[in-house]
Write a protein that holds these residues in place. Structure first.
Motif, PDB file in Angstrom:
ATOM      1  N   ASP A 167       0.814  -1.198   0.000  1.00 52.19           N
ATOM      2  CA  ASP A 167       0.000   0.000   0.000  1.00 52.19           C
ATOM      3  C   ASP A 167       0.857   1.261   0.000  1.00 52.19           C
ATOM      4  OD1 ASP A 167      -1.773   2.038   1.892  1.00 52.19           O
ATOM      5  OD2 ASP A 167      -2.976   0.794   0.548  1.00 52.19           O
ATOM      6  N   SER A 168       0.338   2.322  -0.592  1.00 52.11           N
ATOM      7  CA  SER A 168       1.073   3.581  -0.545  1.00 52.11           C
ATOM      8  C   SER A 168       0.273   4.666   0.181  1.00 52.11           C
ATOM      9  CB  SER A 168       1.389   4.068  -1.966  1.00 52.11           C
ATOM     10  OG  SER A 168       0.189   4.216  -2.698  1.00 52.11           O
ATOM     11  N   LYS A 169      -0.887   4.265   0.721  1.00 48.63           N
ATOM     12  CA  LYS A 169      -1.744   5.276   1.362  1.00 48.63           C
ATOM     13  C   LYS A 169      -1.947   4.927   2.838  1.00 48.63           C
ATOM     14  CE  LYS A 169      -3.815   6.201  -3.079  1.00 48.63           C
ATOM     15  NZ  LYS A 169      -4.916   5.864  -3.992  1.00 48.63           N
ATOM     16  N   ALA A 170      -3.168   4.589   3.224  1.00 48.08           N
ATOM     17  CA  ALA A 170      -3.470   4.389   4.642  1.00 48.08           C
ATOM     18  C   ALA A 170      -2.599   3.307   5.272  1.00 48.08           C
ATOM     19  CB  ALA A 170      -4.948   4.049   4.819  1.00 48.08           C
ATOM     20  N   GLY A 171      -2.445   2.193   4.564  1.00 46.21           N
ATOM     21  CA  GLY A 171      -1.655   1.100   5.114  1.00 46.21           C
ATOM     22  C   GLY A 171      -0.208   1.498   5.322  1.00 46.21           C
ATOM     23  N   TYR A 172       0.354   2.165   4.329  1.00 46.96           N
ATOM     24  CA  TYR A 172       1.738   2.623   4.452  1.00 46.96           C
ATOM     25  C   TYR A 172       1.862   3.619   5.596  1.00 46.96           C
ATOM     26  CZ  TYR A 172       6.019   5.159   3.615  1.00 46.96           C
ATOM     27  OH  TYR A 172       7.228   5.772   3.793  1.00 46.96           O
ATOM     28  N   GLU A 173       0.910   4.524   5.699  1.00 50.09           N
ATOM     29  CA  GLU A 173       0.953   5.542   6.762  1.00 50.09           C
ATOM     30  C   GLU A 173       0.971   4.860   8.135  1.00 50.09           C
ATOM     31  OE1 GLU A 173      -2.171   8.409   6.330  1.00 50.09           O
ATOM     32  OE2 GLU A 173      -1.424   9.638   7.988  1.00 50.09           O
ATOM     33  N   LEU A 185      14.974  -0.348  11.563  1.00 47.66           N
ATOM     34  CA  LEU A 185      13.830  -0.832  10.769  1.00 47.66           C
ATOM     35  C   LEU A 185      13.214   0.337  10.025  1.00 47.66           C
ATOM     36  CD1 LEU A 185      12.075  -3.352  10.160  1.00 47.66           C
ATOM     37  CD2 LEU A 185      10.666  -2.735  12.121  1.00 47.66           C
ATOM     38  N   VAL A 186      12.976   0.166   8.740  1.00 46.39           N
ATOM     39  CA  VAL A 186      12.314   1.188   7.943  1.00 46.39           C
ATOM     40  C   VAL A 186      11.122   0.565   7.234  1.00 46.39           C
ATOM     41  CG1 VAL A 186      14.410   2.530   7.555  1.00 46.39           C
ATOM     42  CG2 VAL A 186      13.743   0.795   5.903  1.00 46.39           C
ATOM     43  N   CYS A 187      10.166   1.401   6.874  1.00 47.19           N
ATOM     44  CA  CYS A 187       9.005   0.944   6.133  1.00 47.19           C
ATOM     45  C   CYS A 187       9.096   1.489   4.705  1.00 47.19           C
ATOM     46  CB  CYS A 187       7.720   1.426   6.805  1.00 47.19           C
ATOM     47  SG  CYS A 187       6.225   0.807   6.014  1.00 47.19           S
ATOM     48  N   VAL A 188       8.861   0.607   3.757  1.00 45.78           N
ATOM     49  CA  VAL A 188       8.933   0.999   2.353  1.00 45.78           C
ATOM     50  C   VAL A 188       7.637   0.579   1.672  1.00 45.78           C
ATOM     51  CG1 VAL A 188      10.127   0.586   0.167  1.00 45.78           C
ATOM     52  CG2 VAL A 188      11.442   0.723   2.290  1.00 45.78           C
ATOM     53  N   SER A 189       7.122   1.428   0.808  1.00 45.24           N
ATOM     54  CA  SER A 189       5.954   1.059   0.019  1.00 45.24           C
ATOM     55  C   SER A 189       6.402   0.576  -1.349  1.00 45.24           C
ATOM     56  CB  SER A 189       5.017   2.266  -0.141  1.00 45.24           C
ATOM     57  OG  SER A 189       4.066   1.997  -1.150  1.00 45.24           O
ATOM     58  N   ALA A 190       5.935  -0.603  -1.746  1.00 47.66           N
ATOM     59  CA  ALA A 190       6.245  -1.086  -3.095  1.00 47.66           C
ATOM     60  C   ALA A 190       5.405  -0.345  -4.127  1.00 47.66           C
ATOM     61  CB  ALA A 190       5.976  -2.593  -3.192  1.00 47.66           C
ATOM     62  N   GLY A 191       4.261   0.196  -3.685  1.00 45.24           N
ATOM     63  CA  GLY A 191       3.393   0.945  -4.597  1.00 45.24           C
ATOM     64  C   GLY A 191       2.187   0.147  -5.059  1.00 45.24           C
ATOM     65  N   SER A 192       2.334  -1.153  -5.152  1.00 47.26           N
ATOM     66  CA  SER A 192       1.228  -2.024  -5.527  1.00 47.26           C
ATOM     67  C   SER A 192       1.671  -3.450  -5.253  1.00 47.26           C
ATOM     68  CB  SER A 192       0.859  -1.867  -7.007  1.00 47.26           C
ATOM     69  OG  SER A 192       1.887  -2.385  -7.831  1.00 47.26           O
ATOM     70  N   LYS A 193       0.719  -4.361  -5.237  1.00 43.92           N
ATOM     71  CA  LYS A 193       1.092  -5.763  -4.961  1.00 43.92           C
ATOM     72  C   LYS A 193       1.986  -6.317  -6.066  1.00 43.92           C
ATOM     73  CE  LYS A 193      -3.141  -7.338  -4.511  1.00 43.92           C
ATOM     74  NZ  LYS A 193      -3.963  -6.150  -4.806  1.00 43.92           N
ATOM     75  N   ARG A 301      -6.299   8.765   3.420  1.00 40.90           N
ATOM     76  CA  ARG A 301      -5.697   9.462   4.563  1.00 40.90           C
ATOM     77  C   ARG A 301      -6.212   8.842   5.845  1.00 40.90           C
ATOM     78  NH1 ARG A 301      -1.715  12.622   5.642  1.00 40.90           N
ATOM     79  NH2 ARG A 301      -1.939  13.923   7.475  1.00 40.90           N
ATOM     80  N   LEU A 302      -5.301   8.330   6.647  1.00 38.44           N
ATOM     81  CA  LEU A 302      -5.704   7.619   7.850  1.00 38.44           C
ATOM     82  C   LEU A 302      -6.000   8.593   8.976  1.00 38.44           C
ATOM     83  CD1 LEU A 302      -5.909   4.602   8.581  1.00 38.44           C
ATOM     84  CD2 LEU A 302      -3.584   4.729   9.448  1.00 38.44           C
ATOM     85  N   ALA A 303      -7.164   8.394   9.615  1.00 34.88           N
ATOM     86  CA  ALA A 303      -7.505   9.256  10.758  1.00 34.88           C
ATOM     87  C   ALA A 303      -6.482   9.058  11.873  1.00 34.88           C
ATOM     88  CB  ALA A 303      -8.908   8.908  11.271  1.00 34.88           C
TER      89      ALA A 303
END
Lengths: 325, 163
Positions: A167-173, A185-193, A301-303
């Motif tokens: 995910d690049s939106k709520a999940g990534y956030e 540890l870092v978090c990276v978004s692949a952008g799509s599955k 956008r995650l609340a």
């Protein structure tokens, strides 16, 4: 169509007992296990009422092969459609469009990953022949605890260095916020599955914890899980149904409607309305969260309430492994 | 020990869509198989191993599940193996074969390699060639691999799927 569908097909020599839980079931596995025979039974039963084949199912079972599949499929509704591996257009966008649009349940015989279709990693099966008893389907991939899909028996004892999310939106956030205070540890978004595999092969350093939506990860399962199988020290793959499922399970399951939907999802998902369970969980979360102040779920956008430590802890408890917590 | 003449690898694999490959091997087999293919020693072994069936004659096979059947009722994987073995001028879609066919594909390639001839197949999935050493060339980029880790790492990107 909603709910699990049970099918019993038999003739004088063989019997098949299947249970379909979702709209798309993919059958692959070893040769000589009876897949073609099953398809032939469906085809012959459909074409001849005096075939001597018994089909027990609450819905019509139809067999689709190369000839005139477009015209047939566009008219079939409320049925279980068996699709032969010889259908060359099986991987195409036109076939996928009709699968999604017609709302039927599909049993697709294919070893080829079908990237245009949103099928679950849990709905990929092999055929298990069993002599005089009924042939049945067994899952090709089974999760261990915490939604980890681990084909390899060995696993490293080292901590992870990267959390890779589709995910690049709520999940990534969510995950980026969660791991930012974890050293190393870092978090990276692949952008799509579909970009997860490429990321893994282009970034071969470190130890990666992959989090992706299992409900639609089926087409990617083979190449990503085989990477995990052959490089078990490099990566682990965690496939909960979806990020929205995690939030529902962690934060809303005291709601009886949600609890029932999570426990008996098959009975709640109408294939005419949802292409996959992923879509269903997103809609459900959006609906139930709207009535809780500050918790309205939006994919873009995650609340802030979801990022509060206490809520994050509840979510992570469902998948936490080593230093990913 | 593998014996390969320089420049000719044992098995050549084109991964992904291949318009010139025969996609529906069952249909091709139905309209092109020859009786004598079935009683060939290699075919007998493949039918016995994959379909757990015994060849009784040119057109008769004893199956433990289906009884006495014609070659047209063999599994899709066995049909494809027979075609790969008997029709070297064509490239066949070997994704109609399960992993239990992989050792036979390698065997067919080994036998043909001993005659200094190539074996080419088309794969649309990552067939498991097992843990024993093997040697195949991924035609998409001309790379030779000898283990499954490399095959998955290099071959997987040719499976397609819009990003």
């Amino acid at each position: 169509m909603k709910g699990p569908v049970k099918i019993d097909i038999r003739d004088r020599r063989v019997r098949y007992a299947l249970e379909l839980k979702r709209n798309i079931t993919v059958v692959r596995g070893d040769s000589g296990t009876g897949k073609t025979t099953l398809f032939d039974l469906v085809r012959d039963a459909e074409s001849d009422s005096d075939s001597g084949i018994t089909v027990s199912c609450d819905h019509p079972c139809v067999a689709l092969s190369n000839f005139d599949w477009r015209e047939r499929l566009s008219k079939i509704r409320n049925s279980v459609v068996f699709v032969d591996e010889g259908l060359k257009d099986i991987g195409g966008s036109e076939f996928a469009f009709l699968v999604k649009k017609t709302g039927n349940y599909f049993v697709i015989f294919s070893r080829e990953p079908l990237f245009n279709l949103p099928y679950s990693v849990n709905e990929i099966y092999c055929m298990k022949p069993s002599g005089k008893r009924a042939h049945r389907l067994v899952p090709a991939y089974k999760p261990t605890s915490k939604h980890l899909y681990d084909l390899s028996k060995s696993r490293s004892d080292n901590d992870y260095t990267v959390v890779l999310v589709e995910d690049s939106k709520a999940g990534y956030e969510f995950f980026a916020t969660r791991v930012k205070d974890i050293a190393g540890l870092v978090c990276v978004s692949a952008g799509s599955k579909s970009k997860i595999y490429r990321w893994l092969t282009e970034n071969e350093r470190g130890r990666v914890f992959v989090i992706a939506d299992g409900a639609a990860f089926g087409p990617e399962a083979e190449r990503v899980l085989e990477l995990q199988n052959h490089f078990p020290d490099r990566l682990s793959v965690c496939l909960p149904e979806s990020f929205e499922w995690l939030l529902l399970k962690a934060l809303f399951s005291n709601n009886s409607e949600v609890a029932d939907a999570l426990e008996n999802t098959s009975h709640h998902v109408d294939s005419n309305e949802f292409e996959s369970w992923e879509q269903f969980f997103t809609r459900l979360l959006s609906t139930v969260s709207a009535s809780t102040p500050g918790m309205k779920y939006r994919k873009n956008r995650l609340a802030k309430a979801y990022l509060v430590r206490q809520n994050g802890d509840k979510v992570m408890r469902l998948i936490a492994t080593r230093n990913v917590k | 020990m593998l014996t390969t003449r320089q420049g000719i690898e044992m098995l050549n694999v084109q991964i992904g869509d291949m318009p010139d490959a025969i996609y529906n091997t069952a249909v091709f087999f139905k309209h092109n198989y020859q009786d004598e293919w079935i009683t060939d020693d290699l075919t007998r072994q493949m039918i016995e191993d994959i379909d757990k069936s015994k060849v009784l004659g040119d057109n008769l096979i004893e199956s433990p599940v289906l009884g006495r059947i014609s070659p047209l009722s063999l599994s899709g994987g066995v049909k494809t193996l027979i075609l790969i073995s008997k029709v070297p001028s064509k490239v066949f879609n070997a994704s109609t074969c399960g992993d239990n066919c992989a050792r036979w594909i390698l065997e067919i390639a080994r036998r043909r390699d001993a005659q200094h001839k190539k074996t080419v197949i088309n794969l649309r999935h990552l067939m498991d060639f097992g843990n024993e050493p093997f040697r195949l060339r991924i035609c998409n980029e001309g790379v030779i691999v000898d283990n499954m880790g490399d095959f998955v790492r290099i071959g997987g990107k040719y499976l397609g799927g819009a990003e």
